[in-house]
Design a protein around this motif. Structure first.
Motif, PDB file in Angstrom:
ATOM      1  N   UNK A 111       0.519  -0.907   0.591  1.00  0.00           N
ATOM      2  CA  UNK A 111       0.538  -0.093  -0.025  1.00  0.00           C
ATOM      3  C   UNK A 111       0.715   1.198   0.056  1.00  0.00           C
ATOM      4  N   UNK A 112       2.366   1.182   0.455  1.00  0.00           N
ATOM      5  CA  UNK A 112       3.169   2.106   0.300  1.00  0.00           C
ATOM      6  C   UNK A 112       2.499   3.867  -0.764  1.00  0.00           C
ATOM      7  N   UNK A 113       3.282   1.452  -1.845  1.00  0.00           N
ATOM      8  CA  UNK A 113       3.898   2.365  -3.476  1.00  0.00           C
ATOM      9  C   UNK A 113       1.946   3.527  -3.617  1.00  0.00           C
ATOM     10  N   UNK A 114       1.269   2.597  -3.200  1.00  0.00           N
ATOM     11  CA  UNK A 114      -0.164   3.395  -4.132  1.00  0.00           C
ATOM     12  C   UNK A 114      -0.556   4.654  -2.984  1.00  0.00           C
ATOM     13  N   UNK A 115      -0.200   5.048  -2.037  1.00  0.00           N
ATOM     14  CA  UNK A 115       0.265   5.781  -0.704  1.00  0.00           C
ATOM     15  C   UNK A 115       1.156   7.165  -1.409  1.00  0.00           C
ATOM     16  N   UNK A 116       2.513   6.369  -1.916  1.00  0.00           N
ATOM     17  CA  UNK A 116       3.073   7.191  -2.441  1.00  0.00           C
ATOM     18  C   UNK A 116       3.618   7.900  -3.800  1.00  0.00           C
ATOM     19  N   UNK A 117       2.110   7.726  -4.719  1.00  0.00           N
ATOM     20  CA  UNK A 117       1.630   7.973  -5.406  1.00  0.00           C
ATOM     21  C   UNK A 117       0.651   8.665  -5.427  1.00  0.00           C
ATOM     22  N   UNK A 118       0.345   7.854  -5.374  1.00  0.00           N
ATOM     23  CA  UNK A 118      -1.387   9.180  -5.137  1.00  0.00           C
ATOM     24  C   UNK A 118      -1.105  10.825  -4.645  1.00  0.00           C
ATOM     25  N   UNK A 119       0.001  10.414  -3.569  1.00  0.00           N
ATOM     26  CA  UNK A 119       0.699  11.475  -3.024  1.00  0.00           C
ATOM     27  C   UNK A 119       1.369  11.976  -3.503  1.00  0.00           C
ATOM     28  N   UNK A 120       3.191  12.375  -3.974  1.00  0.00           N
ATOM     29  CA  UNK A 120       3.412  12.488  -5.275  1.00  0.00           C
ATOM     30  C   UNK A 120       3.660  12.511  -6.231  1.00  0.00           C
ATOM     31  N   UNK A 121       2.729  11.537  -7.067  1.00  0.00           N
ATOM     32  CA  UNK A 121       2.926  11.506  -8.520  1.00  0.00           C
ATOM     33  C   UNK A 121       3.331   9.473  -9.012  1.00  0.00           C
ATOM     34  N   UNK A 163       3.876  -2.099 -10.219  1.00  0.00           N
ATOM     35  CA  UNK A 163       2.907  -1.326 -11.912  1.00  0.00           C
ATOM     36  C   UNK A 163       1.186  -1.222 -11.622  1.00  0.00           C
ATOM     37  N   UNK A 164       0.708  -2.007 -10.985  1.00  0.00           N
ATOM     38  CA  UNK A 164      -0.512  -2.073 -10.916  1.00  0.00           C
ATOM     39  C   UNK A 164      -1.064  -0.312  -9.610  1.00  0.00           C
ATOM     40  N   UNK A 165      -0.665  -0.710  -8.546  1.00  0.00           N
ATOM     41  CA  UNK A 165       0.059   0.125  -7.509  1.00  0.00           C
ATOM     42  C   UNK A 165      -0.025   0.958  -7.824  1.00  0.00           C
ATOM     43  N   UNK A 166       0.745   1.270  -8.986  1.00  0.00           N
ATOM     44  CA  UNK A 166       1.280   3.328  -9.016  1.00  0.00           C
ATOM     45  C   UNK A 166       2.475   3.389  -9.387  1.00  0.00           C
ATOM     46  N   UNK A 167       3.881   2.486  -9.552  1.00  0.00           N
ATOM     47  CA  UNK A 167       4.448   2.483  -8.927  1.00  0.00           C
ATOM     48  C   UNK A 167       4.775   3.200 -10.798  1.00  0.00           C
ATOM     49  N   UNK A 168       6.388   4.163 -10.619  1.00  0.00           N
ATOM     50  CA  UNK A 168       6.259   4.615 -12.262  1.00  0.00           C
ATOM     51  C   UNK A 168       7.711   4.211 -12.839  1.00  0.00           C
ATOM     52  N   UNK A 169       8.535   3.133 -12.290  1.00  0.00           N
ATOM     53  CA  UNK A 169       9.654   3.004 -13.082  1.00  0.00           C
ATOM     54  C   UNK A 169       9.797   1.369 -11.808  1.00  0.00           C
ATOM     55  N   UNK A 170      10.933   0.702 -12.391  1.00  0.00           N
ATOM     56  CA  UNK A 170      11.123  -0.909 -11.652  1.00  0.00           C
ATOM     57  C   UNK A 170      12.708  -1.237 -11.599  1.00  0.00           C
ATOM     58  N   UNK A 171      13.502  -0.542 -10.921  1.00  0.00           N
ATOM     59  CA  UNK A 171      14.760  -0.590 -10.647  1.00  0.00           C
ATOM     60  C   UNK A 171      15.402  -2.048 -10.440  1.00  0.00           C
ATOM     61  N   UNK A 172      15.739  -2.778 -11.504  1.00  0.00           N
ATOM     62  CA  UNK A 172      15.755  -4.198 -11.225  1.00  0.00           C
ATOM     63  C   UNK A 172      17.254  -4.493 -10.792  1.00  0.00           C
ATOM     64  N   UNK A 173      17.652  -4.512 -10.286  1.00  0.00           N
ATOM     65  CA  UNK A 173      19.125  -5.241  -9.793  1.00  0.00           C
ATOM     66  C   UNK A 173      19.097  -7.286  -9.303  1.00  0.00           C
ATOM     67  N   UNK A 174      20.321  -7.871 -10.888  1.00  0.00           N
ATOM     68  CA  UNK A 174      20.146  -9.171 -10.551  1.00  0.00           C
ATOM     69  C   UNK A 174      21.079  -8.856  -9.380  1.00  0.00           C
ATOM     70  N   UNK A 175      20.842  -9.929  -8.648  1.00  0.00           N
ATOM     71  CA  UNK A 175      21.745 -10.412  -7.408  1.00  0.00           C
ATOM     72  C   UNK A 175      23.672 -11.075  -8.341  1.00  0.00           C
ATOM     73  N   UNK A 176      22.794 -12.109  -9.270  1.00  0.00           N
ATOM     74  CA  UNK A 176      23.346 -13.119  -9.805  1.00  0.00           C
ATOM     75  C   UNK A 176      24.513 -12.599 -10.085  1.00  0.00           C
TER      76      UNK A 176
END
Length: 252
Positions: A111-121, A163-176
């Protein structure tokens, strides 16, 4: 099509930039404020600042260091590490961050994703995903707490939910691939890029100039993030960009 971006990453621990291999064996790489100013001058498109031990140590991001870093740069600035409330986001945005990256806290409380997106875009909310291949599943698993804890969550399901919850971008790190310098994890990055409609920043494994071309062309990444090769002057941002331009890649 959006122009591709080259993004240096500052992994910060105890006020210093560090870098390791597969998230361990960290070594010092310099002062975050000085490095940030250098990358701004050298033509970085954006900068990512991750307080890598904040979640593990149960504390908030170092606001003072963020403020000093922001004061030295003019490029977009993403900050992550130990951010668990909207108030934390507000504090960091006031300190000079342009975007907020959340990982552990987003997994614990989507829900933090949704809350952040709603408040700050949505453009402000970056969901960082630390991914590691799970042999048993034959798929990638999400890790949290700076790569220390498994979650039992599948990466592709999680990025779609983010993405559905409102993320604008994914920072994807491969640990391998992280710190190995053997190349970005093309298979992982492509799977995630093809699963979501938002930009994906590929992270982990850059060691040669050709690796940047590979992750853009083969994995459909929107941005490529690197640390070791830039921190230790193995190549410059300008060299990477010149090579990409010569191969017909549109970059910032």
């Amino acid at each position: 099509m959006l122009a591709k971006r080259i993004i240096p990453c500052l992994d910060v621990k105890d006020g210093r930039v560090v870098k390791g291999v597969n998230f361990v064996n960290l070594r010092d790489a310099g002062d975050p404020v000085e490095l940030a100013a250098t990358y701004d001058r050298e033509g970085a498109d954006e900068l990512v600042f991750l307080d890598i031990s904040a979640s593990h140590e149960g504390r908030s991001t170092m606001v003072e260091v963020v403020k000093r870093t922001a004061g030295e740069i003019t490029i977009p600035f993403t900050v992550g590490g130990g951010i668990s409330h909207v108030d934390d986001m507000k504090r960091l945005l006031r300190a000079g961050a342009d975007k907020i990256a959340i990982n552990t806290s987003a997994v614990k409380n989507p829900g933090l994703i949704q809350e952040g997106a709603r408040k700050f875009g949505s453009q402000c909310i970056v969901v960082a995903v630390d991914a590691k291949w799970n042999e048993e599943w034959q798929e990638w698993e999400v890790y949290t707490h700076g790569g220390r804890q498994t979650t039992g969550m599948k990466v592709l399901e999680w990025v779609r939910e983010a993405e559905r919850l409102g993320a604008g971008e994914i920072l994807l790190t491969s640990m391998d691939a992280d710190g190995t310098k053997d190349g970005f994890d093309v298979k992982l990055t492509r799977a995630v890029s093809d699963s979501v409609g938002i930009p994906v920043i590929a992270s982990g494994g850059a060691g040669q100039i050709s690796h940047f071309y590979d992750v853009f062309e083969e994995a459909h990444a929107d941005a490529a993030l690197a640390a070791t090769i830039f921190h230790y002057k193995e190549m410059t941002i300008a060299e990477v960009k010149d090579d990409l331009r010569s191969k017909g890649v549109e970059i910032r």
